[in-house]
Scaffold this active site. Structure first.
Site, PDB file in Angstrom:
ATOM      1  CB  THR A   1      14.206   5.757  34.242  1.00 30.65           C
ATOM      2  OG1 THR A   1      12.674   5.562  34.109  1.00 30.65           O
ATOM      3  CG2 THR A   1      14.134   6.335  35.709  1.00 30.65           C
TER       4      THR A   1
ATOM      5  CB  CYS B   1      -9.259   3.531  40.433  1.00 33.94           C
ATOM      6  SG  CYS B   1     -10.263   4.326  41.280  1.00 33.94           S
TER       7      CYS B   1
END
Lengths: 322, 411
Positions: free
Chosen positions: B77, B332
């Site tokens: 990242t 979900c």
């Protein structure tokens, strides 16, 4: 994201998928009430049916004895469906009484739901209400006479606010008031609206406007940040006899069509121009040429030479192999 | 939730277990070798030497020409943020970025942030199998393109992009464009070389914990002479190119992990055959399933399935109960309400996009574990389909009329 389900949710889910005795998935063949909510596109959908026991001639004395569901959805959607059916069968109440079952009751039965899963319980309550309206129609009960507006319960036709989940303004307004939804996050958690592309959050007539209208809150004045436009790159001035990039590309295409392609096709091959950048021609060899070990030579001797001779001596041909 | 000591771990694209050899290599640097490598006394030199040795190991694994082209970071990242911002800062006259719609959020979100900062960003689409089209890339290049950032292997589907070839094409159009690849999912899984197949790539970013090193450490390759400026500033470490006291133990472990990966490439053939066995078996035993990215070149360790008419979180939950740990791109599981951006970009039908399951193996995955999954999965899918309103258990097919119903309503 970690799951944060209560033991009750997990137990009901496990029982259901194991098909344990006493679980409620399925469908009542000739149901007295039937209701649907959600859709596959939204990620969860429920089909709910119930059977009543009739006592005497008064349909208002019907009692819900059996309830079944078929649900497409996550752990908590399945657990919410199971919970709803259990609550109804335990209570043996009339359909009119059942209307008062709210999503919060389902959440209580489940010993809590994570906030971002509240919409699963709302789905249960909505499917139940739709089934009661269906029952009333079949049994000739005028809900309006009982002070219940059936159109308020299920229809909510109107302007679509959340286009991702196809939710209308009347629906969003009704649920915001019923469930005391005060922020966009509240709305998304409860009924999913605004949960996907987010473009309805702050557009005119969007979720924030609806919230402001209901709760009377004025949004703080925010001035949109000004995004500078990318600078235009000046194109170099063309000489009188220079070709424009468009003319160059047209000529390259013409030479490929008239000279190069016929030659390659003679040998069972072909060529595709992928892109032309100034004097760089990116192309893909097709047919036998693509597999040919001499592909590189073909490109330089046949393609590049023809283009250099006929269009511009500075042309470069670059193979594309992906 | 059940904590299963003997769980079958099939989520190696999320993270991997730390190799025992890696842990052994790290431990001394938490103990008596705790010194700051920048300190002047002789005791600290051991840490300095260990970092350089690790740098050498990383360089060898990725085929870098020089050790000095490797910088240690906190992970991919950071590396991706540094790659994009660093390339733009070094090319201030250029305001255009090209990337793809299927990048990891560590690139995608940075690209969206760049848009808010006034940069133009082109997001290249992919086809149904998750492949890029070279013509789209070439057409997107403009005179003010600063950086092209294209991932090497997709974390969700395992689809690989021909980054080396695409980079070569970009450089032919304009050698000043910086080419970056997020190789988090490929380094250590497949052989690659920044001196050969990826010779036109300027910046490559990677993470330690995807190849059995610890979390919190990563590395980036910045080719000598590449137009790039440091992103994290405030110290002289890493020759002033990445400030901050070095994560010595993490770096040492990463070096060891790279050595182990280099010695384990033969494993990729075994993983490839497990992948193929799993996919064949699932397609044979379960109806209405897609293998996402089928037809594209893919990583040997990743299989991404989409099961129609069931929802992914339910699949995961039921698998956990059978002792299998995996992941899903379903809405979900992500906390958002939208299914995976990767599957959406691939135009996976919405009947299936919610029912995705990612299985990702590592060299520690045994054949028996995949056999067990092959045994469990049909049962799990069937139990969820039995509950689904769209499935007819008696015919073991979508309920009659469901296609028409769905199409009328939503198509």
């Amino acid at each position: 994201m970690p799951w944060d389900y209560s033991n009750k949710v997990m137990q009901l889910f496990r029982d259901a998928i194991a098909g344990k005795a006493g679980t409620h998935f399925g469908r009542i063949d000739v149901p007295d009430g039937e209701g649907h909510h959600g859709s596959m596109q939204c990620g969860d959908a429920m089909e709910f049916t119930f059977r009543v026991e009739r006592t005497g001639d008064d349909p208002k004395a019907d009692r819900i004895m059996e309830a079944r569901y078929q649900t497409f959805g996550c752990t908590s959607a399945i657990a919410s469906s199971e919970a709803l059916c259990r609550m109804l069968e335990e209570r043996k109440i009339t359909p009119i009484q059942a209307i008062s079952i709210q999503n919060a009751d389902i959440v209580d039965y489940l010993e809590g739901l994570p906030p971002q899963k509240l919409h699963c319980s709302v789905m249960g309550a909505e499917a139940l209400q739709a089934a009661v309206v269906d029952w009333a129609r079949k049994r000739g009960v005028a809900l309006a006479d009982l002070g219940i507006d059936p159109s308020q319960l299920v229809e909510d036709e109107g302007r679509v606010v959340c286009r991702c989940f196809n939710l209308t303004e009347p629906y969003v307004r009704r649920k915001a008031k019923e469930l005391n939804l005060r922020s966009i996050d509240d709305i998304t958690s409860a009924i999913k609206a605004g949960g996907a592309c987010t473009s309805c959050h702050h557009e005119p007539g969007g979720l924030q406007d609806i919230l402001n209208d209901i709760w009377g809150v004025q949004p703080p004045a925010v001035s949109a940040p000004s995004i500078p436009l990318p600078e235009q790159v000046p194109s170099s001035p063309l000489g009188r006899n220079a070709r424009t990039p468009y003319q160059m590309a047209k000529e390259i295409e013409r030479v490929v069509e008239k000279i190069v392609r016929p030659r390659l096709q003679l040998e069972g091959g072909d060529i595709e121009i992928v892109e032309i950048r100034d004097k760089k021609v990116f192309c893909r060899l097709l047919g036998v040429c693509a597999a040919c070990t001499g592909a590189q030579q073909t490109l330089s001797f046949v393609v590049e030479d023809s283009l250099r001779d006929n269009v511009d001596p500075e042309i470069e041909v670059i193979p594309v192999t992906v | 939730m059940t904590m299963n000591q003997t769980a079958i771990y099939l989520d190696n694209n999320a993270t991997t277990r730390v190799a025992p050899e890696v842990l052994d290599a790290m431990l001394p640097f938490f103990k008596d070798q705790f010194y700051n490598p920048s300190s002047t006394y002789p005791e600290a030199s051991n840490a300095r030497d260990a970092i350089e040795k690790a740098r050498e190991s990383v360089a060898r694994l990725v085929g870098a020409g020089a050790r000095s082209e490797i910088l240690f970071t906190s992970g991919a990242t950071e590396g991706n943020n540094a790659a994009l911002w660093g390339a733009l800062r070094a090319n201030p006259e250029r305001r255009h970025v090209i990337t793809t719609t299927v990048e990891h959020p560590a690139v995608l979100e940075v690209a969206r942030d760049l848009q808010r900062h006034g940069y133009r960003v082109t997001f290249l689409p992919v086809d149904r199998a998750g492949r890029l089209n070279a013509a789209d890339l070439l057409k997107a290049i403009s005179p003010d393109t600063a950086i092209v950032s294209i991932m090497h292997g997709n974390n969700e589907t395992g689809v690989m992009f021909a980054v080396g070839e695409l980079a070569r094409l970009v450089k032919r159009v304009d050698p000043k464009i910086v080419v970056h690849t997020d190789a988090t999912q490929t380094v250590g899984k497949i052989p690659l070389s920044l001196s050969r197949d990826l010779a036109s790539v300027d910046i490559l970013t990677m993470s330690g914990h995807k190849l059995h090193a610890a979390k919190g450490v990563g590395a980036m390759f910045v080719r000598r002479g590449a137009r790039w400026r440091p992103f994290l500033i405030g110290g002289h470490q890493e020759r002033g190119r990445r400030a901050g006291t070095e994560n010595v133990a993490g770096i040492v472990g990463m070096g060891r992990a790279c050595e182990l990966a280099l010695d384990s490439f033969h494993e990729k053939d075994r993983l490839r055959s497990l992948q193929s066995r799993l996919e064949k078996s699932v397609k044979a035993s379960i109806p209405n399933v897609y293998v996402n990215g089928e037809g594209a070149e893919r990583l040997p360790n990743t299989s991404n399935f989409a099961f129609e008419y069931v929802e992914g979180e339910g699949i995961l939950m039921a698998l956990v109960d059978s002792g299998v740990l995996a992941s899903s791109g379903s809405a979900c599981t992500s906390g958002s309400l939208d299914p995976s951006h990767v599957l959406k970009a691939m135009d996976v039908p919405f009947t299936a996009a919610h029912g995705s399951l990612r299985i990702s193996t590592s060299r520690y995955t045994s054949d028996a574990e995949i056999d067990r999954l092959i045994e469990i999965l049909p049962v799990v899918i069937e139990s969820l389909r039995r509950i689904s309103p769209y499935w007819d258990t008696t015919t073991n097919a979508p309920r009659q009329g469901v296609d028409v119903f769905i199409q009328e309503k939503y198509r």
